[in-house]
Design a protein around this motif. Sequence first.
Motif, PDB file in Angstrom:
ATOM      1  N   ARG A  41     -18.150 -22.797  24.081  1.00 54.25           N
ATOM      2  CA  ARG A  41     -16.702 -22.885  23.913  1.00 54.25           C
ATOM      3  C   ARG A  41     -15.992 -21.650  24.460  1.00 54.25           C
ATOM      4  NH1 ARG A  41     -14.949 -24.941  18.069  1.00 54.25           N
ATOM      5  NH2 ARG A  41     -12.915 -24.649  19.093  1.00 54.25           N
ATOM      6  N   ILE A  45     -13.314 -21.370  27.695  1.00 50.58           N
ATOM      7  CA  ILE A  45     -11.982 -20.764  27.575  1.00 50.58           C
ATOM      8  C   ILE A  45     -11.799 -19.670  28.626  1.00 50.58           C
ATOM      9  CG2 ILE A  45     -10.503 -19.350  26.089  1.00 50.58           C
ATOM     10  CD1 ILE A  45     -11.867 -20.820  23.684  1.00 50.58           C
ATOM     11  N   CYS A  46     -12.811 -18.834  28.791  1.00 57.05           N
ATOM     12  CA  CYS A  46     -12.705 -17.714  29.730  1.00 57.05           C
ATOM     13  C   CYS A  46     -12.645 -18.190  31.171  1.00 57.05           C
ATOM     14  CB  CYS A  46     -13.864 -16.749  29.519  1.00 57.05           C
ATOM     15  SG  CYS A  46     -13.729 -15.800  27.977  1.00 57.05           S
ATOM     16  N   LYS A  48     -11.271 -20.947  32.119  1.00 58.23           N
ATOM     17  CA  LYS A  48      -9.914 -21.473  32.248  1.00 58.23           C
ATOM     18  C   LYS A  48      -8.892 -20.362  32.456  1.00 58.23           C
ATOM     19  CE  LYS A  48      -6.547 -24.164  29.544  1.00 58.23           C
ATOM     20  NZ  LYS A  48      -6.351 -24.878  28.236  1.00 58.23           N
ATOM     21  N   GLU A 260      -8.521 -19.241  21.842  1.00 57.89           N
ATOM     22  CA  GLU A 260      -7.843 -19.578  23.096  1.00 57.89           C
ATOM     23  C   GLU A 260      -6.365 -19.212  23.089  1.00 57.89           C
ATOM     24  OE1 GLU A 260      -7.295 -23.209  26.353  1.00 57.89           O
ATOM     25  OE2 GLU A 260      -8.558 -23.497  24.583  1.00 57.89           O
ATOM     26  N   GLU A 264      -4.696 -16.458  25.687  1.00 57.61           N
ATOM     27  CA  GLU A 264      -3.593 -16.832  26.577  1.00 57.61           C
ATOM     28  C   GLU A 264      -2.485 -15.780  26.527  1.00 57.61           C
ATOM     29  OE1 GLU A 264      -2.525 -20.673  25.154  1.00 57.61           O
ATOM     30  OE2 GLU A 264      -3.922 -21.749  26.468  1.00 57.61           O
TER      31      GLU A 264
END
Length: 274
Positions: A41, A45-46, A48, A260, A264
Motif C-alpha cells: 500500500r 501511494i509513493c 502515485k 496518503e 499529498e
Amino acid sequence: MIPSFIADLTRNQSYDQDNFFLIAGPCVVESEDLVMEVAERVSGICKKLGIPYIFKASYRKANRTSAGSFTGIGDDNGLALIKKAGERFQLPTTSDIHAHEEAAMAAPYIDILQIPAFLCRQTDLLIAAAETGKVVNVKKGQFLSGPSMKFAVEKIRKAGNDKIILTERGTTFGYQDLVVDYRNIPWMQEQGVPVVMDCTHSLQQPNQTTGVTGGNPQLIGTIAKAAIAAGADGLFIETHPNPAVAKSDGANMLQLDLLEPLLEKLVKLRKAVI
C-alpha cells in the motif's frame, strides 16, 4: 535533490528528483500479512505521488520498557520477511540493529542499517555497521544536540563508509515527553549528510507507569509539515492498518488510511519551499 546513495537504492522507482524520500512501515514484523500489506500500500501511494520509498520494519525490538512486551517473531523469520517484501515490491529496506554482532547478520537482508537513538554513541556498533558497506542511518539521541552528532558521522567515515543518514527524533523534555528542535535539521546537514525527520517517535511519551510508551499521533502531520518547511531531506513514519492492535508502538503510529492524504499535502508543501 535525492542523495546519490538513496537514488542508487531507489533506482527501480519513478519519482520527482526534487521530492523528499520516505522511510515507512510498521514498527515491528508482526506477521507476513502485515508486512506485505503495508509494503504494497505504501509503495503504491509513493509511486502515485513521486516519492522515493524505503520499507521499514524492525525484525526485533530490543529496547522495550517492559519485559512482557512483544519483541518479534524471531530474527531469522523477521529478516527474511523484510527481504521478501523488498524483493516482491522492488523496494530498498531498513531495520534497526542493537549490537555490533547484529550488523553482519542483518546486512545480507537489508539495505540500510538503522542505529537506535539510545545507541548512537556506541562506537563498536557504529563501526560494525559502517564496515558492512551498507547505508547507515543514525538516529540522534534524545539526550544530544544536533551538532554533537558530528562525532557519530566521524566514526562511520573513519571506518571507510560515507553513506550516512542522520535522523532527528526529538529531545527529552522532562521524564515523559519529547520536543522537536527544528534547528537540528540544518545543523546536522552541515555534516554533509541527508537528514530525516522521524515524525512518529518524536511524538512518544516515554516512561509511562503502565510499561507501555504513550504518544500523540494526531500531531504527526504537524511534525512532518514543519520538517519539510525546515528543509528535511526525508521523513520517517511508522504506519499500521490498525494501530490500536499493533504489538509495538501503537500509541504513536499513523493509521495507514491516513498516510496518503498526509503525503499529498507534504508533496505540495515541498514544491512550495524548495
